[in-house]
Enzyme design. Structure first.
Site, PDB file in Angstrom:
ATOM      1  N   THR A  13       3.508   0.346  -6.172  1.00  0.00           N
ATOM      2  CA  THR A  13       4.693  -0.480  -5.174  1.00  0.00           C
ATOM      3  C   THR A  13       4.273  -1.544  -4.329  1.00  0.00           C
ATOM      4  OG1 THR A  13       5.850   0.856  -3.839  1.00  0.00           O
ATOM      5  CG2 THR A  13       6.068   1.205  -6.135  1.00  0.00           C
ATOM      6  N   LEU A  91     -13.179   5.186   2.223  1.00  0.00           N
ATOM      7  CA  LEU A  91     -14.300   3.819   1.950  1.00  0.00           C
ATOM      8  C   LEU A  91     -15.245   4.469   2.751  1.00  0.00           C
ATOM      9  CD1 LEU A  91     -12.414   0.716   2.231  1.00  0.00           C
ATOM     10  CD2 LEU A  91     -13.167   1.875  -0.642  1.00  0.00           C
ATOM     11  N   HIS A 107       0.122   3.606   6.067  1.00  0.00           N
ATOM     12  CA  HIS A 107       0.468   5.375   6.462  1.00  0.00           C
ATOM     13  C   HIS A 107       1.709   5.287   5.915  1.00  0.00           C
ATOM     14  CE1 HIS A 107      -0.963   9.518   6.066  1.00  0.00           C
ATOM     15  NE2 HIS A 107      -0.631   8.991   7.071  1.00  0.00           N
TER      16      HIS A 107
HETATM   17  C1  GAR Z   1       2.241   4.543   0.131  1.00  0.00           C
HETATM   18  O1  GAR Z   1       3.463   5.203   0.939  1.00  0.00           O
HETATM   19  C2  GAR Z   1       1.369   4.465   1.031  1.00  0.00           C
HETATM   20  O2  GAR Z   1       1.335   4.261   2.169  1.00  0.00           O
HETATM   21  C3  GAR Z   1       0.629   5.809   0.538  1.00  0.00           C
HETATM   22  O3  GAR Z   1       0.744   5.849  -0.279  1.00  0.00           O
HETATM   23  C4  GAR Z   1       2.110   5.660  -0.962  1.00  0.00           C
HETATM   24  C5  GAR Z   1       1.415   4.119  -2.518  1.00  0.00           C
HETATM   25  O4  GAR Z   1       2.603   4.298  -2.945  1.00  0.00           O
HETATM   26  N1  GAR Z   1      -1.004   5.733   2.011  1.00  0.00           N
HETATM   27  C6  GAR Z   1      -1.651   6.856   2.073  1.00  0.00           C
HETATM   28  O5  GAR Z   1      -0.989   7.882   2.296  1.00  0.00           O
HETATM   29  C7  GAR Z   1      -2.729   6.600   3.209  1.00  0.00           C
HETATM   30  N2  GAR Z   1      -2.803   7.538   3.044  1.00  0.00           N
HETATM   31  P1  GAR Z   1       2.955   2.471  -3.749  1.00  0.00           P
HETATM   32  O6  GAR Z   1       1.419   2.992  -4.395  1.00  0.00           O
HETATM   33  O7  GAR Z   1       3.873   2.164  -4.654  1.00  0.00           O
HETATM   34  O8  GAR Z   1       2.617   1.563  -2.843  1.00  0.00           O
END
Ligand code: GAR
Length: 197
Positions: A13, A91, A107
């Protein structure tokens, strides 16, 4: 126009919001491709529907092979910045050093609190009253590096994990757009942004 690649692992998203805002001219960048660490990530379909080339990074064949593919694609597409949007792989230093201060991550917590997976749940279960969202440059540690922007999100006694997730995602979509807009409008503004925010 700055050329970027967006890396995802799941729903995508944030990626979808970024692509749409690039296409609408709100973020002055072009998304060269969307890379996924998972071949069945929901976000891949979203990227295709938006007309963006997609690449599946073959992590099942090992990190080295996956990152070789990534580095080749980045080079072929002349990508200047890497945007991590729910990319749940670390990475390696090789990739990080190939893009020094040119990798951005979002994050769903106020780092350095609650790094790693399931940050929203971690904060909710801990019982903090305020959590939030962090956008930062990526260094060689996990969910770590110079912070570009943060936004707090209050956890009310009426929140459930689901309502908190909704609130966090809404803030993520807003904050990532604002930070990327600033970053690419002002070029090398990461240092300035760190002072301002
Ligand atoms: C988001 O909440 C992002 O902040 C998190 O994964 C989710 C992805 O949502 N990232 C982490 O936790 C990184 N450590 P999305 O696929 O709907 O964008």
């Amino acid at each position: 126009m700055t050329s970027v690649a967006v890396l995802i692992s799941g729903r995508g998203t944030n990626m979808e919001t970024i692509v749409k805002n690039c296409q609408a001219g709100k973020i002055p960048a072009t998304v060269a491709f969307v890379g996924s660490s998972k071949k069945n990530a929901e976000g891949l379909k979203k990227a295709k529907n938006l007309g963006i080339p997609t690449v599946v990074l073959p992590y099942q064949e090992g990190v080295e092979t996956a990152e070789k593919t990534l580095l080749e694609e980045l080079k072929n597409h002349h990508v200047e910045w890497i945007i991590l949007a729910g990319f749940m792989r670390i990475l390696s230093p090789k990739v990080v050093r190939s893009y020094p201060n040119r990798i951005v991550n979002i994050h769903p917590s106020l780092l350095p609190s609650f790094p790693g997976v399931d940050a929203i749940r971690q904060a909710f279960e801990y019982g903090v009253k305020v959590t939030g969202v962090t956008v930062h440059l990526v260094d060689e540690e996990v969910d770590h590096g110079p912070i570009l922007a943060q936004m707090p999100v209050r956890i009310s006694p009426y929140d459930t994990l689901e309502t908190l997730e909704e609130k966090i995602h809404r803030v993520e979509h807003y904050l990532y757009t604002e930070v990327l807009k600033d970053l690419f409008t002002n070029g090398q503004s990461a240092t300035r942004m760190r002072r301002d925010v």
